[in-house]
Design a protein around this motif. Structure first.
Motif, PDB file in Angstrom:
ATOM      1  N   ALA A  47       1.058  -1.327   0.334  1.00  0.00           N
ATOM      2  CA  ALA A  47      -0.054  -0.056   0.185  1.00  0.00           C
ATOM      3  C   ALA A  47       0.695   0.937   0.152  1.00  0.00           C
ATOM      4  CB  ALA A  47      -0.642   0.191   1.177  1.00  0.00           C
ATOM      5  N   GLY A  48       0.472   2.026  -0.478  1.00  0.00           N
ATOM      6  CA  GLY A  48       0.928   3.528  -0.934  1.00  0.00           C
ATOM      7  C   GLY A  48       1.762   3.516  -1.566  1.00  0.00           C
ATOM      8  N   HIS A  49       3.098   2.079  -2.662  1.00  0.00           N
ATOM      9  CA  HIS A  49       3.467   2.120  -3.489  1.00  0.00           C
ATOM     10  C   HIS A  49       2.716   1.766  -4.935  1.00  0.00           C
ATOM     11  CE1 HIS A  49       7.437   1.152  -0.845  1.00  0.00           C
ATOM     12  NE2 HIS A  49       6.337   0.610  -0.242  1.00  0.00           N
ATOM     13  N   THR A  86     -12.149 -10.388  -7.670  1.00  0.00           N
ATOM     14  CA  THR A  86     -12.769  -9.489  -8.697  1.00  0.00           C
ATOM     15  C   THR A  86     -13.315  -7.776  -7.970  1.00  0.00           C
ATOM     16  OG1 THR A  86     -13.593 -10.376 -10.878  1.00  0.00           O
ATOM     17  CG2 THR A  86     -14.322  -8.127 -10.367  1.00  0.00           C
ATOM     18  N   ASP A  87     -14.189  -8.159  -6.932  1.00  0.00           N
ATOM     19  CA  ASP A  87     -14.070  -7.338  -6.035  1.00  0.00           C
ATOM     20  C   ASP A  87     -13.122  -6.602  -5.070  1.00  0.00           C
ATOM     21  OD1 ASP A  87     -16.416  -7.887  -6.930  1.00  0.00           O
ATOM     22  OD2 ASP A  87     -17.473  -9.220  -4.643  1.00  0.00           O
ATOM     23  N   ARG A  88     -13.015  -7.392  -4.792  1.00  0.00           N
ATOM     24  CA  ARG A  88     -11.322  -6.941  -3.945  1.00  0.00           C
ATOM     25  C   ARG A  88     -10.132  -5.999  -4.734  1.00  0.00           C
ATOM     26  NH1 ARG A  88     -10.235 -12.412  -0.341  1.00  0.00           N
ATOM     27  NH2 ARG A  88     -11.906 -12.307   1.579  1.00  0.00           N
ATOM     28  N   ARG A  89      -9.454  -6.780  -6.239  1.00  0.00           N
ATOM     29  CA  ARG A  89      -8.665  -5.867  -6.863  1.00  0.00           C
ATOM     30  C   ARG A  89      -9.342  -4.569  -7.063  1.00  0.00           C
ATOM     31  NH1 ARG A  89      -5.366  -8.573  -9.484  1.00  0.00           N
ATOM     32  NH2 ARG A  89      -4.297  -6.386 -10.280  1.00  0.00           N
ATOM     33  N   LEU A  90     -10.945  -4.359  -6.983  1.00  0.00           N
ATOM     34  CA  LEU A  90     -11.400  -2.654  -7.656  1.00  0.00           C
ATOM     35  C   LEU A  90     -11.231  -1.947  -6.333  1.00  0.00           C
ATOM     36  CD1 LEU A  90     -12.361  -0.878  -9.245  1.00  0.00           C
ATOM     37  CD2 LEU A  90     -14.898  -2.016  -8.869  1.00  0.00           C
ATOM     38  N   HIS A  91     -11.638  -2.906  -5.272  1.00  0.00           N
ATOM     39  CA  HIS A  91     -11.473  -1.975  -3.650  1.00  0.00           C
ATOM     40  C   HIS A  91      -9.799  -1.374  -3.396  1.00  0.00           C
ATOM     41  CE1 HIS A  91     -12.032  -0.830   0.284  1.00  0.00           C
ATOM     42  NE2 HIS A  91     -10.725  -1.412   0.389  1.00  0.00           N
ATOM     43  N   PHE A  92      -8.926  -2.511  -4.129  1.00  0.00           N
ATOM     44  CA  PHE A  92      -7.511  -1.663  -4.025  1.00  0.00           C
ATOM     45  C   PHE A  92      -7.906  -0.408  -4.870  1.00  0.00           C
ATOM     46  CE2 PHE A  92      -6.366  -6.266  -2.673  1.00  0.00           C
ATOM     47  CZ  PHE A  92      -6.404  -6.209  -1.877  1.00  0.00           C
ATOM     48  N   GLU A  97      -4.926   6.396  -1.453  1.00  0.00           N
ATOM     49  CA  GLU A  97      -3.184   6.059  -2.417  1.00  0.00           C
ATOM     50  C   GLU A  97      -3.192   5.324  -3.661  1.00  0.00           C
ATOM     51  OE1 GLU A  97      -4.226   3.251   1.214  1.00  0.00           O
ATOM     52  OE2 GLU A  97      -4.730   4.696   0.178  1.00  0.00           O
ATOM     53  N   ALA A  98      -4.073   4.836  -4.034  1.00  0.00           N
ATOM     54  CA  ALA A  98      -4.032   4.105  -4.991  1.00  0.00           C
ATOM     55  C   ALA A  98      -3.041   4.505  -6.669  1.00  0.00           C
ATOM     56  CB  ALA A  98      -5.172   3.393  -5.878  1.00  0.00           C
ATOM     57  N   LEU A 141     -11.567   5.861 -12.475  1.00  0.00           N
ATOM     58  CA  LEU A 141     -10.305   5.374 -11.733  1.00  0.00           C
ATOM     59  C   LEU A 141      -9.659   6.040 -12.639  1.00  0.00           C
ATOM     60  CD1 LEU A 141     -10.091   1.616 -11.291  1.00  0.00           C
ATOM     61  CD2 LEU A 141     -10.942   3.423 -10.022  1.00  0.00           C
ATOM     62  N   TYR A 142      -9.291   6.453 -13.705  1.00  0.00           N
ATOM     63  CA  TYR A 142      -8.510   7.434 -14.417  1.00  0.00           C
ATOM     64  C   TYR A 142      -8.175   9.449 -13.221  1.00  0.00           C
ATOM     65  CZ  TYR A 142      -5.777  10.336 -18.054  1.00  0.00           C
ATOM     66  OH  TYR A 142      -4.199  11.377 -18.260  1.00  0.00           O
ATOM     67  N   PRO A 143      -7.159   9.496 -12.543  1.00  0.00           N
ATOM     68  CA  PRO A 143      -5.891   8.834 -13.424  1.00  0.00           C
ATOM     69  C   PRO A 143      -5.530   8.248 -12.303  1.00  0.00           C
ATOM     70  CG  PRO A 143      -5.188  11.428 -12.274  1.00  0.00           C
ATOM     71  CD  PRO A 143      -6.933  10.997 -12.236  1.00  0.00           C
ATOM     72  N   ALA A 144      -5.333   8.013 -11.297  1.00  0.00           N
ATOM     73  CA  ALA A 144      -4.736   6.756 -10.605  1.00  0.00           C
ATOM     74  C   ALA A 144      -4.655   5.977 -10.915  1.00  0.00           C
ATOM     75  CB  ALA A 144      -5.526   7.035  -9.071  1.00  0.00           C
ATOM     76  N   PHE A 145      -5.904   5.568 -11.585  1.00  0.00           N
ATOM     77  CA  PHE A 145      -5.705   3.892 -13.127  1.00  0.00           C
ATOM     78  C   PHE A 145      -5.172   4.554 -14.203  1.00  0.00           C
ATOM     79  CE2 PHE A 145      -6.639   0.423 -14.920  1.00  0.00           C
ATOM     80  CZ  PHE A 145      -6.579  -0.392 -14.629  1.00  0.00           C
ATOM     81  N   ARG A 146      -4.005   4.412 -14.646  1.00  0.00           N
ATOM     82  CA  ARG A 146      -4.313   4.410 -15.917  1.00  0.00           C
ATOM     83  C   ARG A 146      -4.000   3.275 -16.980  1.00  0.00           C
ATOM     84  NH1 ARG A 146      -1.574   7.359 -12.016  1.00  0.00           N
ATOM     85  NH2 ARG A 146       0.195   5.854 -12.696  1.00  0.00           N
ATOM     86  N   MET A 147      -4.150   2.749 -18.208  1.00  0.00           N
ATOM     87  CA  MET A 147      -4.621   2.212 -18.965  1.00  0.00           C
ATOM     88  C   MET A 147      -3.560   2.037 -20.193  1.00  0.00           C
ATOM     89  SD  MET A 147      -7.191  -1.043 -20.081  1.00  0.00           S
ATOM     90  CE  MET A 147      -7.633  -0.098 -21.511  1.00  0.00           C
ATOM     91  N   TYR A 148      -2.611   1.625 -20.461  1.00  0.00           N
ATOM     92  CA  TYR A 148      -1.959   1.342 -21.336  1.00  0.00           C
ATOM     93  C   TYR A 148      -2.529   0.114 -23.332  1.00  0.00           C
ATOM     94  CZ  TYR A 148       0.326   5.922 -19.506  1.00  0.00           C
ATOM     95  OH  TYR A 148       1.241   7.050 -18.195  1.00  0.00           O
ATOM     96  N   LEU A 149      -2.027   1.023 -24.425  1.00  0.00           N
ATOM     97  CA  LEU A 149      -2.391  -0.407 -24.750  1.00  0.00           C
ATOM     98  C   LEU A 149      -1.365  -1.242 -26.207  1.00  0.00           C
ATOM     99  CD1 LEU A 149      -6.292  -0.318 -25.688  1.00  0.00           C
ATOM    100  CD2 LEU A 149      -5.083  -1.946 -24.067  1.00  0.00           C
ATOM    101  N   PHE A 150      -0.816  -1.316 -26.033  1.00  0.00           N
ATOM    102  CA  PHE A 150       0.493  -1.548 -27.051  1.00  0.00           C
ATOM    103  C   PHE A 150      -0.377  -2.925 -28.807  1.00  0.00           C
ATOM    104  CE2 PHE A 150       1.759  -4.533 -23.614  1.00  0.00           C
ATOM    105  CZ  PHE A 150       2.191  -5.769 -24.274  1.00  0.00           C
ATOM    106  N   ASP A 151       0.873  -2.912 -29.548  1.00  0.00           N
ATOM    107  CA  ASP A 151       0.918  -3.379 -30.153  1.00  0.00           C
ATOM    108  C   ASP A 151       1.343  -4.727 -29.489  1.00  0.00           C
ATOM    109  OD1 ASP A 151       0.653  -5.367 -32.586  1.00  0.00           O
ATOM    110  OD2 ASP A 151       0.991  -2.762 -34.251  1.00  0.00           O
ATOM    111  N   GLY A 152       0.547  -6.287 -29.922  1.00  0.00           N
ATOM    112  CA  GLY A 152       1.644  -7.389 -29.347  1.00  0.00           C
ATOM    113  C   GLY A 152       2.010  -8.424 -30.331  1.00  0.00           C
TER     114      GLY A 152
END
Length: 218
Positions: A47-49, A86-92, A97-98, A141-152
């Motif tokens: 937590a906090g990292h 899923t519920d716990r991950r969403l809670h985190f 501090e996320a 959740l943005y900007p605390a949660f940021r999703m990036y997509l690259f070309d696989g």
């Protein structure tokens, strides 16, 4: 003198620190005796990292009940476990501090929208609902949660989660390869950040990009 303790004890032929780094990699069961995930514990301890995350399939914290039921393959116990996860991950992810970065191949979501591969048989309505939920959650959740997509087709990243510089967990099915060496964790962080630098879809564009995906009919 740049020699390892293992070499001094006659346990390794390598004089340097490589053996020490390799010994910092261990395995840990994905589930403990009480059916709790090791990932939950590591999230609490970190937590906090900053957390860097590459999902194996869809992001765990964004799965809908219909997708969870599809993945559970008619096992009610597995369905409950996945829903709790899923519920716990969403809670985190919603904690004040996320600070989470997620990076994944854009083709993962394209294949899901098409209903091919592992998602063959999942109704179009469930796929559309899931993609709408991902877009809404990323936007919330943005900007605390940021999703990036690259070309696989150009880059590869194994499923893993990196907790600050404390540890990294590489998903290998029933077990995680747990990395504690700061040297190795730093290398994984640099690789992850390189995926972000080469992303085709950046965090501020991600929600809109997901909304534009075409869901193939049944």
């Amino acid at each position: 003198f740049q020699v390892s303790a293992d070499w001094l004890l006659g346990l390794a032929e390598d004089r340097g620190i490589i053996s020490q780094a390799l010994n910092a990699v261990e395995t840990e069961q994905a589930l403990d005796s009480e059916n709790r995930t090791a990932m939950e514990r590591w999230h609490h301890e970190s937590a906090g990292h900053k957390v860097r995350y590459v999902p194996a399939w869809l992001p765990d914290l964004m799965r809908t009940p219909a997708v969870i039921a599809f993945q559970a393959q008619s096992s009610d116990q597995e369905r409950r476990r996945l829903q709790t996860q899923t519920d716990r991950r969403l809670h985190f992810s919603r904690m004040p501090e996320a600070d989470i970065e997620m990076c994944m191949p854009l083709q993962t979501l394209e294949l899901f929208a098409e209903g091919t591969g592992n998602w063959r048989g999942l109704p179009a309505s469930a796929r559309a609902e899931q993609l709408a939920h991902i877009a809404a959650t990323v936007g919330e959740l943005y900007p605390a949660f940021r999703m990036y997509l690259f070309d696989g087709r150009k880059r590869f990243a194994p499923p893993m989660t990196i907790f600050g510089y404390l540890r990294a967990a590489v998903y290998a099915g029933d077990v995680y390869l747990l990395v504690r060496s700061k040297l190795l964790v730093r290398d994984l962080v640099q690789g992850f950040d390189d995926h972000i630098r080469h992303a085709e879809v950046h965090a501020h564009e991600a929600a809109a990009w997901v909304r534009r995906l075409h869901v193939a009919p049944d």
